[in-house]
Write an enzyme that holds these catalytic residues in place. Structure first.
Site, PDB file in Angstrom:
ATOM      1  N   ALA A   1       0.252   6.052   8.230  1.00 33.31           N
ATOM      2  CA  ALA A   1       0.319   5.008   7.205  1.00 33.31           C
ATOM      3  C   ALA A   1       1.391   5.238   6.135  1.00 33.31           C
ATOM      4  CB  ALA A   1      -1.045   4.779   6.536  1.00 33.31           C
ATOM      5  N   ALA A   2       2.305   6.189   6.374  1.00 33.82           N
ATOM      6  CA  ALA A   2       3.399   6.359   5.406  1.00 33.82           C
ATOM      7  C   ALA A   2       4.232   5.069   5.350  1.00 33.82           C
ATOM      8  CB  ALA A   2       4.277   7.535   5.809  1.00 33.82           C
ATOM      9  N   GLY A   3       4.440   4.456   6.511  1.00 37.72           N
ATOM     10  CA  GLY A   3       5.180   3.186   6.553  1.00 37.72           C
ATOM     11  C   GLY A   3       4.421   2.094   5.812  1.00 37.72           C
ATOM     12  N   ASP A   4       3.100   2.129   5.895  1.00 40.13           N
ATOM     13  CA  ASP A   4       2.291   1.117   5.193  1.00 40.13           C
ATOM     14  C   ASP A   4       2.403   1.314   3.682  1.00 40.13           C
ATOM     15  OD1 ASP A   4       1.525   0.208   7.681  1.00 40.13           O
ATOM     16  OD2 ASP A   4      -0.243   1.497   7.742  1.00 40.13           O
TER      17      ASP A   4
END
Ligand code: RIB
Length: 308
Positions: free
Chosen positions: A250-253
């Site tokens: 979820a780093a991209g989120d």
């Protein structure tokens, strides 16, 4: 911040096992660290925006099962408006099977379930969030026709539109014209442009190719290296903060949620990318998806600790 963000997207229950290393094909490995976290790219991005202080509407679809309850609880606890999350008992709520390796890298398989039953018709009859949103944020874990319809409605309402093209799939040219900011990672950028992305130069070349297809701004997220912005005024690279990664899920989120909040607050794209880069760095220092998103207070503390 009190900006209005509309997220249309997926909600999954993440079943996460932490392993020393990923198994090879045909291999069985043992581990004993398992947890369930609320996830789904759409839901994660909605929670990120809400925790950072935005007013967030989330349109999604779940099954009629125990996961629905758990996911809605998590979203509401973080302040996301959940009234537009419908249900359909003909399939299960989305589930993601996630392995996280020592060092924080992950492998994810998503069982889409009801996410793929969120149809364009589900967006009709809800004009308010499309009129109110300053930013509309979408991903690709729901049907492409729904993404297209949401982008169209959001543009008609005057919102800035962000598409996080994850997971990667081919996009029709007609859809690209409705996107203000496209945020692929390196793999997604390569798939969308057909140009192999191995470094900053090739990422720029691939992004320019996407600009030619009608996207206004491309922001290529490049993991622990940082992010590259490419638009009509040229390109600029933003270095990532150096942190010890525990879980990159979820780093991209986190990046996309923070970008949306910042653009909604009237910041320039470059200012928003700087903020999003740092919020993404924070998120990899925590386990889980929604559990890894910071509040503004936590984020400010984190920045202070980086200066020490
Ligand atoms: O981006 C991370 C998310 O991808 C996980 O929460 C999982 O549900 C998948 O959708």
């Amino acid at each position: 911040m009190n900006e209005s963000v509309l997220v249309v997207g997926s909600a999954n229950m993440d079943l996460v096992a932490r392993v020393r290393r990923f198994p090879n094909p045909g291999e069985t490995i043992l581990c004993n660290d398992f947890a369930m976290y609320p996830g789904g790219k759409g839901a994660n991005q909605a929670v990120c925006c809400a925790k950072l202080g935005a007013r967030v509407d989330f349109i999604a679809k779940t099954g009629d099962d125990i996961f629905r309850e758990r996911l809605i609880q998590s979203l509401s606890r973080h302040g996301v408006r959940t009234a537009l999350i419908s249900s359909d008992g003909s399939a299960s709520t989305g589930v993601a099977l996630i392995l996280v390796e020592d060092g924080g890298q992950n492998e994810i398989t998503v069982v889409s379930g009801t996410n793929m039953l969120l149809l364009p018709a589900d967006l009709e009859g809800h004009p308010r969030p499309f009129k109110e949103a300053r930013v509309a944020l979408l991903q690709l874990e729901i049907p492409l026709e729904t993404v297209m319809k949401a982008l169209q409605l959001a543009k008609m309402g005057g919102a800035i539109t962000i598409l996080n093209p994850a997971p990667a799939r081919d996009l029709p040219l007609a859809l690209l014209r409705f996107i203000d900011v496209l945020t692929p990672n390196e793999t997604e950028c390569e798939m969308l442009s057909g140009i192999r992305v191995v470094d900053e130069d090739s990422a720029e070349e691939a992004a320019v190719n996407l600009l030619r297809k009608g996207v206004k701004n491309v922001v290529v997220t490049m993991g622990d290296k940082g992010a590259l912005r490419v638009n009509a005024s040229g390109s600029r690279f933003f270095d990532a903060l150096r942190v010890e990664a525990v879980d990159t899920t979820a780093a991209g989120d986190a990046f996309n949620g923070a970008l949306a909040v910042s653009l909604g607050a009237g910041k320039t794209l470059d200012e928003a990318i700087g903020f999003a880069n740092s919020v993404a760095a924070f998120s990899v220092t925590r386990k889980g998806a929604q559990t890894s998103m910071p509040t503004m207070d936590e984020f400010n503390e984190f920045l202070k600790s980086q200066e020490d």
